[in-house]
Design a protein around this motif. Structure first.
Motif, PDB file in Angstrom:
ATOM      1  N   ILE A  35     -12.626  -4.028  10.099  1.00 58.13           N
ATOM      2  CA  ILE A  35     -11.158  -4.021  10.134  1.00 58.13           C
ATOM      3  C   ILE A  35     -10.586  -3.027   9.123  1.00 58.13           C
ATOM      4  N   TYR A  36     -11.057  -3.100   7.876  1.00 59.26           N
ATOM      5  CA  TYR A  36     -10.451  -2.209   6.872  1.00 59.26           C
ATOM      6  C   TYR A  36     -10.825  -0.756   7.151  1.00 59.26           C
ATOM      7  N   ARG A  37     -11.970  -0.483   7.718  1.00 57.85           N
ATOM      8  CA  ARG A  37     -12.346   0.896   8.038  1.00 57.85           C
ATOM      9  C   ARG A  37     -11.431   1.457   9.134  1.00 57.85           C
ATOM     10  N   VAL A  38     -11.080   0.609  10.090  1.00 57.24           N
ATOM     11  CA  VAL A  38     -10.147   1.053  11.143  1.00 57.24           C
ATOM     12  C   VAL A  38      -8.789   1.403  10.522  1.00 57.24           C
ATOM     13  N   GLU A  39      -8.326   0.518   9.614  1.00 54.35           N
ATOM     14  CA  GLU A  39      -7.020   0.766   8.992  1.00 54.35           C
ATOM     15  C   GLU A  39      -7.042   2.029   8.133  1.00 54.35           C
ATOM     16  N   VAL A  40      -8.159   2.266   7.411  1.00 50.06           N
ATOM     17  CA  VAL A  40      -8.281   3.480   6.603  1.00 50.06           C
ATOM     18  C   VAL A  40      -8.238   4.712   7.491  1.00 50.06           C
ATOM     19  N   GLY A  63      -3.509  -0.638  -1.735  1.00 49.43           N
ATOM     20  CA  GLY A  63      -2.885   0.424  -2.529  1.00 49.43           C
ATOM     21  C   GLY A  63      -3.470   1.783  -2.212  1.00 49.43           C
ATOM     22  N   VAL A  64      -2.599   2.818  -2.418  1.00 49.72           N
ATOM     23  CA  VAL A  64      -3.034   4.194  -2.197  1.00 49.72           C
ATOM     24  C   VAL A  64      -2.694   4.987  -3.458  1.00 49.72           C
ATOM     25  N   PHE A  65      -3.702   5.661  -4.039  1.00 51.25           N
ATOM     26  CA  PHE A  65      -3.506   6.360  -5.310  1.00 51.25           C
ATOM     27  C   PHE A  65      -4.074   7.769  -5.213  1.00 51.25           C
ATOM     28  N   THR A  66      -3.479   8.657  -6.028  1.00 55.15           N
ATOM     29  CA  THR A  66      -3.959  10.039  -6.073  1.00 55.15           C
ATOM     30  C   THR A  66      -3.753  10.585  -7.478  1.00 55.15           C
ATOM     31  N   GLY A  67      -4.210  11.749  -7.738  1.00 58.75           N
ATOM     32  CA  GLY A  67      -4.018  12.356  -9.052  1.00 58.75           C
ATOM     33  C   GLY A  67      -5.024  11.853 -10.054  1.00 58.75           C
ATOM     34  N   ASP A  68      -4.510  11.565 -11.303  1.00 54.88           N
ATOM     35  CA  ASP A  68      -5.415  11.173 -12.384  1.00 54.88           C
ATOM     36  C   ASP A  68      -6.041   9.794 -12.157  1.00 54.88           C
ATOM     37  N   PRO A  76     -12.403  -2.749  -4.807  1.00 49.15           N
ATOM     38  CA  PRO A  76     -13.127  -1.939  -3.817  1.00 49.15           C
ATOM     39  C   PRO A  76     -12.200  -0.883  -3.222  1.00 49.15           C
ATOM     40  N   TYR A  77     -12.709   0.328  -3.051  1.00 50.58           N
ATOM     41  CA  TYR A  77     -11.848   1.399  -2.552  1.00 50.58           C
ATOM     42  C   TYR A  77     -12.697   2.384  -1.768  1.00 50.58           C
ATOM     43  N   VAL A  78     -11.947   3.328  -1.118  1.00 51.76           N
ATOM     44  CA  VAL A  78     -12.586   4.396  -0.375  1.00 51.76           C
ATOM     45  C   VAL A  78     -11.747   5.660  -0.590  1.00 51.76           C
ATOM     46  N   VAL A  89      -7.971   4.783  -1.563  1.00 49.60           N
ATOM     47  CA  VAL A  89      -7.364   3.676  -0.812  1.00 49.60           C
ATOM     48  C   VAL A  89      -8.106   2.386  -1.163  1.00 49.60           C
ATOM     49  N   GLU A  90      -7.367   1.473  -1.797  1.00 51.41           N
ATOM     50  CA  GLU A  90      -7.975   0.173  -2.142  1.00 51.41           C
ATOM     51  C   GLU A  90      -7.772  -0.808  -0.982  1.00 51.41           C
ATOM     52  N   TYR A  91      -8.735  -1.690  -0.834  1.00 48.41           N
ATOM     53  CA  TYR A  91      -8.661  -2.651   0.281  1.00 48.41           C
ATOM     54  C   TYR A  91      -9.204  -4.009  -0.176  1.00 48.41           C
TER      55      TYR A  91
END
Length: 402
Positions: A35-40, A63-68, A76-78, A89-91
């Motif tokens: 499920i989370y892979r589909v959403e990513v 959550g979605v993060f970028t930069g530093d 857990p994130y990807v 992208v955290e899930y």
């Protein structure tokens, strides 16, 4: 009882092993990964196409993060690439504890039900049967006073009742046998005593004639007549002994009732069809018109069993057939077997007690089967007769119709 206990332990061990394997498999399975892979993937496409995103459309992404802050996270994130920009992208991953609890609950319920069934079997079948285990052996030893435990078990109530009837029957038979032996012994003693008197008179008259003590012809004639008279007395006593020895030594009880022919034949077929099939003997029950018979159902079945057992013993093992006919308000049931080696002149004697034909030299038996059939059929108001047709031995039971 020990075997049943081992069975319970084995079932418990198998259930525990299966439960452990199932739990391990469920714990290693990540149900939410797909499920989370589909959403990513959908989020990546949205960022690539629009340059923005709406996180509320992705319930498994937190959550979605970028930069530093790209690589600093305890969740857990990807990492994804959208428009040449890297995003973290955290899930969330849903654990399997809920599913695991449901599966274990179902498994536990099945195990509990199975244990209850095994406990029920133990209490109502294994334990009552264990109490009856030694009864047949004790009866075989002649211990008629053996205790037969009474119980309300619906599984063994009829069996216990039957064992009690068997014990009573053995006890009655023993009493009749003792009474018969006592009566016959008294009779023989009495007759042997009575024989001595005329025998002494015969010996005295014979000696007198031998030594010529009687000179007159009248006295000689009287002595000879006395010898003849005493010999007649001895002959009568011998006849009484013979009659006593040939008296009926078996008693039978018959309860007349009404029964369908089909129910009798169903019992016979269930008992012999598979047995004879294994030995290669063709067992055939010809077509018949079902009817109501006036007889003792158990005794009629016993007669048929005796005839079929005789057919198995003395036939050639090729075929045993039951055929039917109706004559003058009676049902004729004929048991026919191939391979008859009995001589036709012996037919009048085969229904006598302890009589065995010339074809029975190498076959174990006591010569009572046909005698019992004749007695039972007579008590039920029927008849039985035998004949030889085309080298086949045929015995016919004549049973009255209701």
């Amino acid at each position: 009882m020990k075997a049943f206990r081992k069975l319970c332990i084995t079932i418990t061990a198998v259930f525990v092993l299966l439960a452990a394997v199932l739990n391990v498999c469920l714990l290693r399975t990540d149900n939410s990964s797909g499920i989370y892979r589909v959403e990513v993937k959908r989020l990546t496409d949205e960022i690539t196409q629009t340059g923005s995103y709406d996180l509320s459309q992705y319930p498994h992404l937190t959550g979605v993060f970028t930069g530093d802050d790209l690589y600093t996270s305890d969740e857990p994130y990807v990492i994804i690439d959208g428009n040449d920009t890297l995003y973290r992208v955290e899930y969330t991953t849903e654990n399997n504890h809920h599913d695991l609890m449901i599966v274990n609950s179902v498994f536990g319920a099945i195990f509990l039900i199975l244990m209850c069934v095994l406990l029920y079997i133990r209490q109502h079948i294994i334990v009552p049967f264990g109490r009856l285990n030694d009864v047949p052996q004790e009866l075989a030893k002649g211990n008629l006073a053996v205790e037969i435990p009474e119980g309300k078990s619906r599984f063994f109530g009829k069996f216990t009742w039957g064992i009690n009837l068997l014990r009573e029957s053995i006890e009655d038979s023993r009493k009749r046998e003792l009474s018969m032996q006592r009566d016959k012994k008294l009779l023989l003693l009495s007759l042997s005593h009575d024989i001595k008197t005329p025998l002494s008179a015969i010996k005295l008259n014979a000696k007198a004639l031998e030594k010529g003590l009687y000179k007159e012809k009248d006295k000689q004639l009287a002595a000879a007549q006395s010898i003849g008279k005493r010999a007649d007395e001895i002959e009568q006593f011998v006849s009484e002994i013979t009659n006593a020895a040939s008296e009926d030594f078996m008693t039978f009880e018959v309860t007349q009732s009404e029964v369908f022919l089909s129910s009798i034949l169903a019992k016979i077929n269930a008992r012999y069809a598979s047995q004879l099939a294994l030995s290669g003997t063709e067992f055939a029950i010809e077509n018949y018109d079902d009817c109501i018979l006036s007889c003792d159902a158990d005794r009629l079945a016993e007669c048929l069993q005796n005839l079929i057992e005789n057919a198995i013993k003395y036939g050639d093992g090729r075929q045993i057939k039951l055929s039917f006919d109706k004559v003058d308000g009676c049902e004729l049931i004929t048991v026919r077997n191939t391979g008859c080696t009995l001589e036709e002149k012996e037919l009048p004697q085969i229904f006598e007690s302890f009589h065995r034909g010339s074809n029975a030299a190498k076959v174990q038996g006591n010569g009572l089967g046909l005698f019992i059939c004749k007695r039972l059929m007579s008590l039920m108001g029927g008849e039985v007769y035998a004949e030889i047709r085309e080298k086949c031995f045929c015995v016919t039971l004549v049973v009255k119709l209701a």
